[in-house]
Design a protein around this motif. Structure first.
Motif, mmCIF file in Angstrom:
data_model
loop_
_atom_site.group_PDB
_atom_site.id
_atom_site.type_symbol
_atom_site.label_atom_id
_atom_site.label_comp_id
_atom_site.label_asym_id
_atom_site.label_seq_id
_atom_site.Cartn_x
_atom_site.Cartn_y
_atom_site.Cartn_z
ATOM 1 N N PRO A 179 17.264 -4.922 -2.219
ATOM 2 C CA PRO A 179 17.408 -3.584 -2.805
ATOM 3 C C PRO A 179 18.601 -2.837 -2.206
ATOM 4 C CG PRO A 179 15.686 -3.578 -1.149
ATOM 5 C CD PRO A 179 16.115 -5.024 -1.299
ATOM 6 N N ALA A 180 19.008 -1.768 -2.861
ATOM 7 C CA ALA A 180 20.054 -0.908 -2.320
ATOM 8 C C ALA A 180 19.570 -0.276 -1.022
ATOM 9 C CB ALA A 180 20.427 0.173 -3.324
ATOM 10 N N GLY A 181 20.508 -0.006 -0.133
ATOM 11 C CA GLY A 181 20.166 0.622 1.131
ATOM 12 C C GLY A 181 20.868 -0.057 2.283
ATOM 13 N N VAL A 182 20.477 0.319 3.489
ATOM 14 C CA VAL A 182 21.030 -0.261 4.706
ATOM 15 C C VAL A 182 20.097 -1.358 5.196
ATOM 16 C CG1 VAL A 182 21.722 0.194 7.088
ATOM 17 C CG2 VAL A 182 22.183 1.886 5.322
ATOM 18 N N HIS A 183 20.653 -2.514 5.454
ATOM 19 C CA HIS A 183 19.854 -3.662 5.884
ATOM 20 C C HIS A 183 20.320 -4.136 7.248
ATOM 21 C CE1 HIS A 183 18.053 -4.205 1.831
ATOM 22 N NE2 HIS A 183 19.218 -3.695 1.442
ATOM 23 N N GLU A 184 19.382 -4.674 8.010
ATOM 24 C CA GLU A 184 19.661 -5.128 9.364
ATOM 25 C C GLU A 184 18.964 -6.463 9.594
ATOM 26 O OE1 GLU A 184 17.866 -3.620 13.461
ATOM 27 O OE2 GLU A 184 19.401 -2.226 12.712
ATOM 28 N N VAL A 185 19.737 -7.436 10.079
ATOM 29 C CA VAL A 185 19.168 -8.755 10.364
ATOM 30 C C VAL A 185 19.673 -9.207 11.728
ATOM 31 C CG1 VAL A 185 18.924 -9.453 7.959
ATOM 32 C CG2 VAL A 185 21.062 -9.919 9.161
ATOM 33 N N LYS A 186 18.936 -10.130 12.336
ATOM 34 C CA LYS A 186 19.310 -10.683 13.623
ATOM 35 C C LYS A 186 19.909 -12.074 13.429
ATOM 36 C CE LYS A 186 17.335 -7.288 16.011
ATOM 37 N NZ LYS A 186 18.116 -6.318 16.807
ATOM 38 N N LEU A 187 20.990 -12.345 14.140
ATOM 39 C CA LEU A 187 21.571 -13.682 14.168
ATOM 40 C C LEU A 187 21.264 -14.301 15.517
ATOM 41 C CD1 LEU A 187 23.438 -15.989 13.195
ATOM 42 C CD2 LEU A 187 25.362 -14.699 14.155
ATOM 43 N N ASP A 188 20.525 -15.396 15.494
ATOM 44 C CA ASP A 188 20.205 -16.124 16.717
ATOM 45 C C ASP A 188 21.349 -17.102 16.986
ATOM 46 O OD1 ASP A 188 19.256 -17.657 18.784
ATOM 47 O OD2 ASP A 188 17.226 -17.835 17.990
ATOM 48 N N GLY A 189 22.149 -16.818 18.006
ATOM 49 C CA GLY A 189 23.317 -17.638 18.281
ATOM 50 C C GLY A 189 23.120 -18.638 19.394
ATOM 51 N N ARG A 190 21.871 -18.878 19.784
ATOM 52 C CA ARG A 190 21.656 -19.772 20.921
ATOM 53 C C ARG A 190 22.050 -21.214 20.616
ATOM 54 N NH1 ARG A 190 15.738 -17.506 22.420
ATOM 55 N NH2 ARG A 190 15.736 -17.296 20.148
ATOM 56 N N GLY A 191 22.149 -21.551 19.341
ATOM 57 C CA GLY A 191 22.571 -22.897 18.981
ATOM 58 C C GLY A 191 24.070 -23.016 18.763
ATOM 59 N N LEU A 192 24.805 -21.909 18.949
ATOM 60 C CA LEU A 192 26.245 -21.908 18.727
ATOM 61 C C LEU A 192 26.993 -22.072 20.047
ATOM 62 C CD1 LEU A 192 26.550 -18.898 16.240
ATOM 63 C CD2 LEU A 192 26.347 -21.326 15.698
ATOM 64 N N SER A 193 28.140 -22.714 19.970
ATOM 65 C CA SER A 193 29.003 -22.827 21.139
ATOM 66 C C SER A 193 29.720 -21.503 21.371
ATOM 67 C CB SER A 193 30.046 -23.931 20.927
ATOM 68 O OG SER A 193 29.413 -25.180 20.683
ATOM 69 N N ASN A 194 30.180 -21.288 22.581
ATOM 70 C CA ASN A 194 30.989 -20.101 22.852
ATOM 71 C C ASN A 194 32.245 -20.123 21.992
ATOM 72 O OD1 ASN A 194 29.178 -19.266 24.762
ATOM 73 N ND2 ASN A 194 30.486 -19.670 26.523
ATOM 74 N N GLY A 195 32.634 -18.967 21.497
ATOM 75 C CA GLY A 195 33.850 -18.893 20.706
ATOM 76 C C GLY A 195 33.792 -17.850 19.622
ATOM 77 N N LEU A 196 34.747 -17.920 18.705
ATOM 78 C CA LEU A 196 34.889 -16.959 17.623
ATOM 79 C C LEU A 196 34.277 -17.500 16.340
ATOM 80 C CD1 LEU A 196 38.617 -16.085 18.302
ATOM 81 C CD2 LEU A 196 36.688 -14.592 18.751
ATOM 82 N N TYR A 197 33.640 -16.598 15.598
ATOM 83 C CA TYR A 197 33.029 -16.968 14.322
ATOM 84 C C TYR A 197 33.323 -15.872 13.303
ATOM 85 C CZ TYR A 197 30.534 -20.489 16.997
ATOM 86 O OH TYR A 197 30.236 -21.564 17.802
ATOM 87 N N VAL A 198 33.248 -16.240 12.028
ATOM 88 C CA VAL A 198 33.460 -15.299 10.938
ATOM 89 C C VAL A 198 32.152 -15.104 10.197
ATOM 90 C CG1 VAL A 198 34.729 -14.827 8.810
ATOM 91 C CG2 VAL A 198 35.868 -16.016 10.686
ATOM 92 N N VAL A 199 31.716 -13.838 10.088
ATOM 93 C CA VAL A 199 30.552 -13.503 9.271
ATOM 94 C C VAL A 199 31.057 -13.070 7.897
ATOM 95 C CG1 VAL A 199 28.582 -11.957 8.996
ATOM 96 C CG2 VAL A 199 29.194 -12.796 11.262
#
Length: 732
Positions: free
Chosen positions: A695-715
Motif C-alpha cells: 500500500p501507499a505510505g512509508v515502509h520499513e524492512v530489515k536487511l540481515d547482512g550476516r551472510g554478506l562479505s564486508n564491502g559495498l553493495y547497491v540497494v
C-alpha cells in the motif's frame, strides 16, 4: 627533552593505550591508501552522476577502523597546523600533520603519504615532532566525511632522517600537473582524477609554471585561490590547513607559527605565474569560485605549508585593501581608497575605479590618484584614491578597481558594494538586502551606525539563547535579522517584545548578518508575528533562502532524509527527495547534539518542523528552538488518503556502515508492486528483501547482512513510480 618525553610514551606500554580487542597490523601507508579495484571502476563509470555519499562510500580504505603500525618521516611542521579552531583552553583542538612512509625510499613515493589528525597531541607527543623526524606510528584508520586520516595511539620517535641514514630525496615533492589531480568533465568543471587518487591523495607534490585563475583577499580571514598548469582546462583550489596561508588564527598561542596582524597572507592576483608545492587533500565540499567540481567539492586540493611552498615567478599588478564606506552614505560623494603594487620588473601605467548603480547600470570609470607610497614585498606599494559621485536614494553602488602595467597585464579586484540611504537605516531590509537579491553580505557589514528600527522579537531567547527580530507584520522577505546580545540584555526580553534599536554594529558572523553592540529600548509587548509557512523546495533556491535569513519559517508534512548529517544536524524535505532537502541545526541551547539521532529515522514523516532560518558553514539551515513546540509528531501509521508521501523515495539505510542488520526505509505515494533487491558491485543479486504489492505510505524492512562479505553493495527499489538506488556498506 621533547624526544625523551615522546619516547617514554612507548615505555608506558602500547597495550594500555589500544582499544579493547584491537589487533595491530603492520602495514605500509600505501596499503592504507588503497581502494578496491571495483570501487575505482564504479567511480569512473558513474562520473558526473556521482553523489557525495557514493564517493564517500566508494573511496573507503580496506583498513578503515583497523589499528595499524608503520614507520614514517614527518613532512610538515605541527606548529604550522592551523585547520582546527581553539578549544575552551585556548589551544588548537587538533593538529594536522603529514607523514611519508620511510619504505618510499625503496618502494617509491606513490601512495606513501598520509595525514595524522590528533586531538591528544600533548599526550602522544605529536606536537613536539619536527619536520624530518622519523617515528613509528600506531594509529587507527578513520575518515572525516571524505578525508582519510589516522588517529594516533602512540608515537615512538626514532631520530631524524639524516641520523638514520635516509636520503634527502625522501622529503622531496612529487612533480605533477593540475591534470594529474583533477580531470575536466565540463566547461569550468572538474572531478578527481580517480586513476591517480590512491597514489596522490595526501601526497607532497609540486606544480610548476601554473597560472593563477582566481583569488580573493581576506586580511582577517581565509583567502581563497585557484590555479591551473594547462591554461584553465583543469585546475586546483588551494586549502588553508597551514597557519602560513590563513589570517584568522590570531587567537592561537604564540608558540604556533601564525601570521602577524601586519603580515597577512595575500594570494597572487589572477594571471600570476607561480610554482607551488604542498599536500594534496580531498577535504570538504566548499568551493570558493564559479570554477568547481561535479558533484560540488569532488576535486583534489593543495595545502602548502611553508612560506617557500609558494613562489611567484611573475605577476600582473596586485590590488589590495579596497576600502568600503564605514558609514551610511547619503547625498554626497564617497571616496574609495586601495593599494596597488606592480611586479618589481614592471611599471604601472593605469589605475582606474569602475562603478555603476542600481538605477544607472552603465559602468562609469574614474581615474585614481596616488595618495601615498611605501616599500612592499613586491616593490613599491602605492595608496590610491578615487571618488564616486552621490547616487540616488536607495541605490546600490557596485565598484571595483582595475590596474594595468607596461606589459599590458591587467588586474581587476573583486566587486565591492554599498547602499545609499538619505534617511539612514529605518528598515531591516535596508541592512539585509543585497544588490542582486541573492546571497551576499550586508551592504553595511563592518559599519557601526545610528539607525531607527522598530522590531518585534520573534524567537524565544530564554529557551534557545537566540534573538531573532522582524519588522514586517506580513512576513515579507528581508524582514528578519539576528541580534547578538550579551546574556544580561538577552534575559530582559521575550517573544513579542517591541524593541526600538537606535545604534548597532552590523556584522557577518559565519555568513549570518547580525546586529551587535546594540543600543535599544523596550517599547512594550506586542503580538508575536508568527511563522512563515514555506516548503523546502522554495528554500533550496539560494536567492529565496538569503531573503529569509533571520526569519521564522515553518515546514509542514516533511520527510526525514538523514537523521545524522554530522555535528548534530539532520535533514528533511517537503517532497521526500534528497534534492530538495534542507538541514536542521542543533544551535539552540534546548536541543542536544544527539537529539535527531535519538528521535528520527530516515523516512519518518513529521507533521511540522519550524524555527529560525539560518546560515553556517556554507549552507542555509533551520534552527528549531524548542523540541517540544517546534517539532511536530512523527506520523507512523498512514491512513488511506491521509498524510501520504508526496514522492517516491528510498531513504539512506540506518546504520550505515552496518555490521549485521540495517534498516531500509522507503516511501510510496501510491499502492503497487514493489521489488527491493541488493546487488554486489559486480552486478550479482545477493538478496531480495521485498517482492510483492504494497500500500501507499512509508515502509520499513530489515536487511540481515550476516551472510554478506564486508564491502559495498547497491540497494535497488523498483516500483511503478520509478527506480531508486542507494549504496550501503557492510563492515564488521
Amino acid at each position: 627533552m621533547r624526544r625523551i618525553a615522546t619516547t617514554m610514551l612507548l615505555l608506558l606500554g602500547i597495550g594500555l593505550l589500544l582499544p579493547a580487542r584491537a589487533q595491530i597490523k603492520d602495514v605500509t601507508v600505501r596499503e592504507i591508501n588503497q581502494i578496491h579495484p571495483d570501487s575505482l571502476a564504479l567511480l569512473k563509470q558513474l562520473g558526473t552522476s556521482l553523489t557525495t555519499d557514493r564517493i564517500e562510500s566508494l573511496i573507503q580504505s580496506p583498513l578503515t577502523g583497523d589499528t595499524v603500525r608503520f614507520t614514517a618521516v614527518v613532512m610538515s611542521d605541527p606548529r604550522k597546523s592551523g585547520l582546527a579552531s581553539t578549544n575552551q583552553d585556548g589551544v588548537p583542538s587538533r593538529l594536522h600533520v603529514f607523514v611519508r612512509d620511510t619504505s618510499a625510499v625503496s618502494q617509491g613515493k606513490d601512495g606513501m603519504t598520509i595525514q595524522i589528525v590528533d586531538g591528544a597531541y600533548e599526550t602522544t607527543g605529536l606536537k613536539n615532532l619536527t619536520k624530518g623526524d622519523v617515528a613509528t606510528f600506531t594509529a587507527v584508520v578513520d575518515y572525516y566525511f571524505n578525508t582519510i586520516q589516522l588517529v594516533p595511539i602512540s608515537i615512538e620517535l626514532l631520530g631524524d632522517y639524516k641520523s638514520l641514514g635516509l636520503p634527502d630525496s625522501l622529503l622531496d615533492p612529487v612533480v605533477v600537473t593540475t591534470a594529474d589531480l583533477n580531470v575536466n568533465v565540463d566547461v569550468g568543471k572538474v572531478q578527481v582524477n580517480w586513476d591517480n587518487f590512491a597514489r596522490l591523495n595526501n601526497q607532497y607534490v609540486r606544480i610548476e609554471n601554473a597560472t593563477m585563475l582566481r583569488s580573493t583577499l581576506a586580511d582577517q580571514g581565509r583567502p581563497n585561490w585557484l590555479f591551473s598548469s594547462d591554461g584553465g582546462e583543469t585546475f586546483v583550489q588551494a586549502d588553508d590547513i597551514s597557519l602560513r596561508f590563513r589570517n584568522d588564527r590570531a587567537g592561537y598561542p604564540d608558540e604556533y607559527n601564525k601570521r602577524a596582524p601586519n603580515d597577512p597572507f595575500r594570494p597572487p592576483p589572477p594571471g600570476a605565474l607561480i610554482n607551488v608545492q604542498g599536500f594534496v587533500v580531498f577535504r570538504g565540499y566548499f568551493e570558493a569560485f564559479d570554477l568547481g567540481a561535479i558533484p560540488p567539492g569532488a576535486m583534489l586540493r593543495l595545502a602548502p605549508f611553508e612560506d617557500t611552498d609558494l613562489e611567484v615567478l611573475e605577476a600582473p599588478p596586485t590590488i589590495s585593501d579596497v576600502g568600503r564606506p564605514d558609514f551610511v552614505p547619503g547625498n554626497e560623494p564617497v571616496t574609495i581608497t586601495f593599494d596597488v603594487a606592480a611586479d618589481p620588473n614592471r611599471q604601472l601605467t593605469s589605475v582606474e575605479l569602475h562603478y555603476y548603480t542600481s538605477s544607472q547600470p552603465d559602468t562609469q570609470v574614474v581615474q585614481a590618484s596616488p595618495a601615498a607610497s611605501k616599500a612592499g614585498a613586491r616593490g613599491t606599494l602605492a595608496l590610491y584614491e578615487a571618488q564616486i559621485p552621490a547616487a540616488p536614494d536607495g541605490d546600490f553602488v557596485t565598484y571595483w578597481v582595475e590596474a594595468e602595467d607596461n606589459t599590458g597585464a591587467r588586474t581587476r579586484s573583486d566587486d565591492q558594494y554599498y547602499r545609499v540611504l538619505y534617511g539612514g537605516i529605518t528598515q531591516i531590509a535596508h541592512v539585509q538586502e543585497t544588490p542582486n537579491g541573492g546571497p551576499g553580505d550586508s551592504p553595511f557589514a563592518g559599519v557601526t551606525t545610528d539607525m531607527d528600527l522598530h522590531v518585534v522579537v520573534q524567537s524565544q531567547p530564554s529557551v534557545s539563547g537566540l534573538v531573532a527580530v522582524q519588522d514586517d507584520a506580513n512576513l515579507g522577505p528581508w524582514s528578519g535579522i539576528l541580534l547578538n546580545l550579551p546574556s544580561a540584555a538577552r534575559d530582559t526580553i521575550q517573544r513579542g517584545d517591541r524593541l526600538h534599536i537606535t545604534r548597532a554594529y552590523i556584522q557577518e558572523n559565519q555568513g549570518v548578518t547580525e546586529l551587535d553592540s546594540l543600543t535599544f529600548t523596550k517599547e512594550g509587548t506586542g503580538d508575536f508575528l508568527g511563522y512563515k509557512t514555506m516548503t523546502t523546495n522554495d528554500l533550496v533556491d539560494p536567492s529565496i533562502a538569503e531573503a529569509h535569513e533571520g526569519m521564522l519559517v515553518r515546514f509542514e508534512n516533511v520527510t526525514i532524509i538523514n537523521p545524522d548529517e554530522g555535528y548534530g544536524e539532520w535533514s528533511f524535505s517537503s517532497d521526500g527527495t534528497e534534492e530538495n532537502k534542507v538541514k536542521a541545526d542543533d544551535r539552540s541551547s534546548a536541543i542536544s547534539s544527539d537529539f535527531a539521532v535519538n528521535t528520527f529515522q530516515a523516512g519518518d514523516l513529521v507533521e511540522f518542523i519550524q524555527g529560525i532560518w539560518w546560515y553556517s558553514f556554507g549552507e542555509y539551515k533551520l534552527v528549531p528552538e524548542d523540541p517540544n513546540t517546534d517539532i511536530g509528531p512523527i506520523t507512523t501509521d498512514v491512513e488511506p488518503g491521509e498524510n501520504l508521501p508526496a514522492a517516491f523515495t528510498l531513504a539512506p539505510n540506518y546504520p550505515n556502515p552496518f555490521a549485521e542488520v540495517t534498516t531500509l526505509r522507503y516511501a510510496l505515494p501510491q499502492a503497487g508492486p514493489v521489488r527491493l533487491e541488493v546487488f554486489d558491485l559486480l552486478g550479482r543479486r545477493v538478496a531480495v528483501v521485498v517482492d510483492g504489492v504494497q500500500p501507499a505510505g512509508v515502509h520499513e524492512v530489515k536487511l540481515d547482512g550476516r551472510g554478506l562479505s564486508n564491502g559495498l553493495y547497491v540497494v535497488r527499489l523498483t516500483t511503478e513510480a520509478g527506480t531508486a538506488t542507494r549504496m550501503i556498506v557492510r563492515m564488521k
